[in-house]
Design an enzyme around this catalytic site. Structure first.
Site, PDB file in Angstrom:
ATOM      1  N   ASP A   1      41.349  57.893  24.191  1.00 66.01           N
ATOM      2  CA  ASP A   1      41.811  57.317  22.936  1.00 66.01           C
ATOM      3  C   ASP A   1      42.012  58.474  21.946  1.00 66.01           C
ATOM      4  O   ASP A   1      41.655  59.623  22.224  1.00 66.01           O
ATOM      5  CB  ASP A   1      40.823  56.268  22.412  1.00 66.01           C
ATOM      6  CG  ASP A   1      41.519  55.312  21.431  1.00 66.01           C
ATOM      7  OD1 ASP A   1      42.642  55.612  20.989  1.00 66.01           O
ATOM      8  OD2 ASP A   1      40.931  54.251  21.109  1.00 66.01           O
TER       9      ASP A   1
HETATM   10  C1  BGC Z   1      43.399  53.137  19.049  1.00 65.57           C
HETATM   11  C2  BGC Z   1      44.129  52.869  20.339  1.00 65.57           C
HETATM   12  C3  BGC Z   1      45.572  53.267  20.231  1.00 65.57           C
HETATM   13  C4  BGC Z   1      45.641  54.724  19.824  1.00 65.57           C
HETATM   14  C5  BGC Z   1      47.054  55.266  19.733  1.00 65.57           C
HETATM   15  C6  BGC Z   1      43.644  54.539  18.538  1.00 65.57           C
HETATM   16  O1  BGC Z   1      43.161  54.694  17.252  1.00 65.57           O
HETATM   17  O2  BGC Z   1      42.021  52.942  19.240  1.00 65.57           O
HETATM   18  O3  BGC Z   1      43.999  51.509  20.669  1.00 65.57           O
HETATM   19  O4  BGC Z   1      46.239  53.038  21.440  1.00 65.57           O
HETATM   20  O5  BGC Z   1      45.022  54.888  18.577  1.00 65.57           O
HETATM   21  O6  BGC Z   1      47.741  54.789  18.642  1.00 65.57           O
END
Ligand code: BGC
Length: 764
Positions: free
Chosen positions: A290
Site C-alpha cells: 500500500d
Molecule cells: C489506500 C489504498 C489505495 C492506495 C493507492 C492508499 O492510501 O490505502 O487502498 O489503493 O492508497 O491510491
C-alpha cells in the site's frame, strides 16, 4: 498472434517483441512466458531490475509533457515498473512511449488506478453493492468499470477491497463487503472475474488487486491504520476467506495492508505473504505494497529505510508503492549481503510475468485508443445498468403504515444536508468521477415527479455544526457548507415542510465522512441533523428518512420516531434517479444489510456470527445477572445482519431436510418454500445459515453458508434449495487444519440472520 504496428522501436525492444510474439501469451502454458522472462532478465542490469519494483504516483504528469516530467526521466532510465492514478489515454500513451522507446530495454509500464466502484459511471460504494447480495450484478459493475477504465488506458485496478469489517467506526467499512466472510468471498470472486475476464486477453480486461492483505478491517478502536491483533483461528475462519477466494479466482496482484498482523507489519510479514498466500493458497501473482507502507515500517519501529525495505523484499513483497525503499536501498543491501539476488529476481520475475499475462509485451499500447475513450466511458447503457443496480442496494429499514412508496405527485419537500449536493452522490473513492454530470437527489426527485406535482427543497441544517469537522468530511471538491445561521436554515426548512404533503429528509454522511482516514468515534446521526429531523417529525407531516452513509449508522431515536427509513448509502453517479425509482415504487426495495446496525456505540464491535460464550443470554432479555451482556443495553442490534424490508411481504414455509444424517462424502438438501404474500412483484434474498453444535473449538452461533436472490410475482411461491456438503461444515481447528468434525449441526433459513427457522442434522 497478429503483429501490431505500434511505436515500439529500438533494437532491444524489437528483440523483446519478437520473443513475446512467438506464441500467444495466453493458452500456450507458462513455458513460453518463463522462457521470455528468463531471456529478458538475462539482459537486465541491477538498476533496471530494481526499476521494475518501483511504483511511483503520477503527480507531476501534464498532457504532452510526460517526457520532461520527473517520472518521465526515471522511466527513460528504466527506473519505474508502473505508475498509478494518471487519468486520460493521451497522458498514458505519452508515458508508455517513453518507456518503450526511450528506455534501454523498452519494458512497458503498468498503469494502475483506484477504480473501486466504477470509473466515470460510478456504481454504489462496495458496502452498498454487497447489500444487493447480487453477485451477478456486482460482477457486471466490475466488468463495466474495467471497460471504462481500460478505454482510458488503465490496465490495473486496486480493487477488490475485501477486508471484513465488524467495526463501523472504521471509515473504510464503506469500501468493503461488510462483516460476513462467506458473502465477502463470493463477491471477491465475482469482482476479480469481472475485472480480469477469463484471462485478461482482451483490451477491456484489466488486472485486479485484492487488498488490503491482511486484516486491515479490524483495527483496534476502529481507528484507521491502527494495530490489528487476533488469533490465527479467527484470521482463517472469519477474515481470510475473501482474500483466499480472490487468490483462487486468479487475481493478478495483491496489496499489503498498513497494519500489523500478529505483531509484524503485513508488508514485512513473511508468514503472511509467503507461507499463507503463496504456500498454503498456491497463488502466483505479485504483491504490491500500500501507499508508502515500506517507509511506514520505520514508524512501526522495524528499522531504517534500508532495513525495512530488505525485510519487505524477504517477506515476499514485490513492488514498492511510492516509498522509494526498493529503488533507493536494495542495491546497497545486496552489496552488504542483507538480501540476495535470488530474492530480487523473484520479485522482478513476478512483475514481468504480470505484464506478460496482460499482453503488454505483445502490444504496450493495447489499452491506448482515443476512440474507445470517447465512446465507451459514461455511456447511456452503462448508466442504465448503474441505475438498476443501485436500486438493489437500498435497504428499507422501516415503513410504518406503508408511507412508502410515495405517489408521484402532490407537494413533496426535500429537506436535509444531502438533499441537493451532486458531488456527494457517488461516495468515497470515486477518483474518475465527473461530479457535475451527476444529479443531486432534489434533481432526481423533481425529474421523476415532472408536471404531476411540486418539489421544493431546503437544506435545513449543515452536515455538522462544527465547520472544521465539516471541512474534514467534505474534501476533494465535495464542499457543501451553507454559511447562513442554523436558525435561518431551520426556518426555511420548516416553511418548506409545512407547505408540503410529505417530507423526504436527506440525512446522514457526506461522501468523505467515511472512506480512508475517516474513522468516527460516534456513528450516530450528527446532533444538528437529529434536531432538524425532530422538527420535521413535529410538523405532523409524514417523513421519509433517506440515510446516506458509508457505514452502519446508529438510529435508535430515528427508528422509534420516523415512520419510514430507507438506507441509501452512496448510490453512485445514477443514485438520484435510482432513489426516485424506489421511493415512488417503480422498483421494490430489496437490499439486505451486510453490516449489523448497532443500537449504541458501546455495542461495537457487534456482528451476527459471534461465539456463544459460557454464559449466553437470550437476545431479547434486557438484563440477567451473571450472563453476558450490559447493565444498560440489550445485546441485540437495532437491525441485524441480513435485514431489509420490501413493499411486499414474504412467507417462509415447509422448511425440510432431505435427511437428518449425512456422511463425510454425502450431502443433505435443505429446502424451503418462499411465498410472496403481498400485492407487488419483488425480489427476496433467502438466507441459509449453519451452526456447528459441538466442535474441538468454540463455534459461532450461526454462519451464513448460502443465499439466493429470487424474484417472486405477487402470490407466487418458489422452493429454494441449499445443498449441504461436508465442505460447507469445515472450519480451521486449533492446529489450523480444515476439518468437518462429526456431530450435530443446525441448519437455519430465513429472511435475515435473526428471523430463522431451524432443523438439526448429524454428520457421521
Ligand atoms: C489506500 C489504498 C489505495 C492506495 C493507492 C492508499 O492510501 O490505502 O487502498 O489503493 O492508497 O491510491
Amino acid at each position: 498472434m497478429k503483429l501490431k504496428n505500434f511505436l515500439y522501436t529500438g533494437a532491444a525492444a524489437v528483440a523483446l517483441f519478437a520473443m513475446a510474439s512467438c506464441g500467444d501469451s495466453k493458452g500456450q502454458g507458462n513455458g513460453e512466458m518463463h522462457a521470455f522472462v528468463d531471456d529478458l532478465m538475462a539482459k537486465m542490469t541491477l538498476e533496471e531490475k530494481l526499476g521494475q519494483l518501483n511504483l511511483p504516483a503520477s503527480d507531476d504528469i501534464v498532457t504532452g509533457q510526460a517526457q520532461s516530467s520527473n517520472i518521465g526521466s526515471m522511466v527513460a532510465k528504466g527506473q519505474v515498473g508502473g505508475v498509478f492514478n494518471i487519468k486520460g489515454v493521451e497522458k498514458i500513451r505519452d508515458l508508455q512511449r517513453v518507456a518503450v522507446e526511450e528506455s534501454r530495454l523498452g519494458i512497458p509500464l503498468l498503469f494502475g488506478m483506484d477504480v473501486i466502484h466504477g470509473y466515470e459511471t460510478v456504481f454504489p460504494i462496495p458496502l452498498a453493492l454487497s447489500c444487493s447480495w447480487d453477485t451477478v450484478a456486482i460482477e457486471r459493475t466490475a466488468r463495466i468499470a474495467a471497460t471504462e477504465a481500460s478505454a482510458s488506458g488503465i490496465c490495473w485496478t486496486f480493487s477488490p477491497m475485501v477486508d471484513i469489517c465488524r467495526d463501523p467506526r472504521w471509515g473504510r467499512a464503506s469500501e468493503g463487503s461488510g462483516e460476513d466472510p462467506f458473502l465477502g468471498a463470493a463477491i471477491a470472486r465475482a469482482m476479480v472475474h469481472g475485472y480480469q475476464g477469463d484471462n485478461m486477453e482482451n483490451n477491456n480486461e484489466i488486472m485486479a488487486c485484492v487488498k488490503h492483505f491482511a486484516l486491515y478491517g479490524a483495527p483496534e478502536a476502529g481507528r484507521d491504520y491502527n494495530t490489528v491483533d487476533m488469533s490465527r483461528q479467527r484470521m482463517f475462519n472469519e477474515y481470510f476467506e475473501p482474500y483466499k477466494a480472490g487468490a483462487e479466482a486468479g487475481a493478478g496482484s495483491f496489496m499489503t495492508s498498513f497494519n500489523t498482523v500478529d505483531g509484524v507489519p503485513a508488508t514485512a510479514n513473511r508468514w503472511l505473504l509467503t507461507d499463507v498466500l503463496r504456500g498454503m493458497w498456491g497463488w502466483d501473482g505479485f504483491v504490491v505494497t500500500d501507499y508508502t507502507a515500506i517507509s511506514e515500517m520505520i514508524a512501526h519501529g522495524l528499522g531504517d529505510l534500508q532495513q525495512v525495505s530488505a525485510l519487505a523484499l524477504k517477506a515476499g513483497t514485490d513492488m514498492d508503492m511510492v516509498a522509494d525503499g526498493f529503488n533507493g536501498t536494495l542495491a546497497q543491501s545486496l552489496e552488504e549481503g542483507k538480501v540476495d539476488l535470488g530474492q530480487i529476481d523473484a520479485a522482478v520475475r513476478r512483475i514481468l510475468e504480470a505484464k506478460y499475462k496482460l499482453g503488454l509485451f505483445q502490444d504496450p499500447y493495447k489499452y491506448i485508443n482515443v476512440d474507445r475513450e470517447k465512446n465507451e466511458v459514461y455511456t447511456d447503457a452503462n448508466r442504465d445498468e448503474a441505475r438498476k443496480i443501485a436500486t438493489e442496494t437500498f435497504v428499507l429499514l422501516k415503513n410504518e403504515g406503508n408511507v412508502l412508496p410515495l405517489k408521484k405527485g402532490g407537494r413533496i419537500a426535500v429537506v436535509g444536508p444531502l438533499g441537493d449536493t451532486r458531488s456527494n452522490m457517488p461516495g468515497t473513492w470515486s477518483v474518475a468521477a465527473a461530479f457535475d454530470k451527476y444529479k443531486s437527489l432534489y434533481e432526481g426527485i423533481r425529474d421523476a415527479v415532472g408536471n404531476n406535482g411540486t418539489v421544493t427543497y431546503a437544506k435545513g441544517t449543515n452536515l455538522v455544526s462544527d465547520p472544521e469537522l465539516e471541512a474534514n468530511a467534505t474534501m476533494f471538491g465535495r464542499e457543501m457548507r451553507d454559511n447562513r445561521s442554523e436558525a435561518a436554515l431551520l426556518a426555511e426548512a420548516l416553511q418548506v415542510a409545512r407547505n408540503s404533503d410529505v417530507i423526504i429528509a436527506a440525512m446522514g454522511e457526506s461522501s468523505e465522512f467515511s472512506g480512508e482516514s475517516s474513522s468516527r468515534s460516534d456513528i450516530s446521526l450528527p446532533e444538528n441533523q437529529k434536531a432538524l429531523l425532530k422538527a420535521l417529525v413535529a410538523t405532523g407531516k409524514p417523513v421519509v428518512m433517506l440515510n446516506f452513509s458509508g457505514r452502519a449508522t446508529i438510529m435508535s431515536w430515528e427508528s422509534e420516531n420516523v415512520p419510514a427509513i430507507l438506507n441509501v448509502w452512496f448510490g453512485g453517479s445514477e443514485a438520484a434517479d435510482a432513489i426516485a425509482d424506489v421511493v415512488f415504487g417503480d422498483v421494490c426495495p430489496s437490499g439486505k444489510l451486510t453490516c449489523t446496525m448497532p443500537r449504541n456505540m458501546g455495542q461495537i464491535p457487534i456482528y451476527y456470527n459471534h461465539f456463544n460464550t459460557g454464559r449466553p443470554k437470550a437476545q431479547d432479555v434486557k438484563f440477567e445477572k451473571f450472563r453476558t451482556g450490559y447493565i444498560d443495553s440489550p445485546n441485540s442490534p437495532l437491525y441485524p445482519f441480513g435485514y431489509g424490508l420490501s413493499y411486499t411481504t414474504f412467507e417462509y414455509s415447509d422448511f425440510a431436510l432431505s435427511s437428518t444424517e449425512m456422511t463425510a462424502d454425502g450431502t443433505i438438501t435443505a429446502s424451503v418454500k418462499v411465498t410472496n404474500t403481498g400485492s407487488r412483484d419483488a425480489d427476496e434474498i433467502v438466507q441459509f445459515y449453519l451452526r456447528d453444535l459441538v466442535g474441538s473449538s468454540a463455534r459461532p452461533v450461526k454462519e451464513l453458508k448460502g443465499f439466493n436472490r429470487i424474484n417472486l410475482k405477487a402470490g407466487e411461491s418458489k422452493v429454494v434449495e441449499f445443498v449441504i456438503t461436508a465442505d460447507l461444515l469445515k472450519y480451521y481447528n486449533f492446529e489450523l487444519e480444515y476439518v468437518a468434525e462429526p456431530g450435530e449441526f443446525v441448519a437455519m433459513v430465513g429472511p435475515d440472520s435473526e428471523n430463522v427457522q431451524s432443523l438439526n442434522f448429524t454428520l457421521k
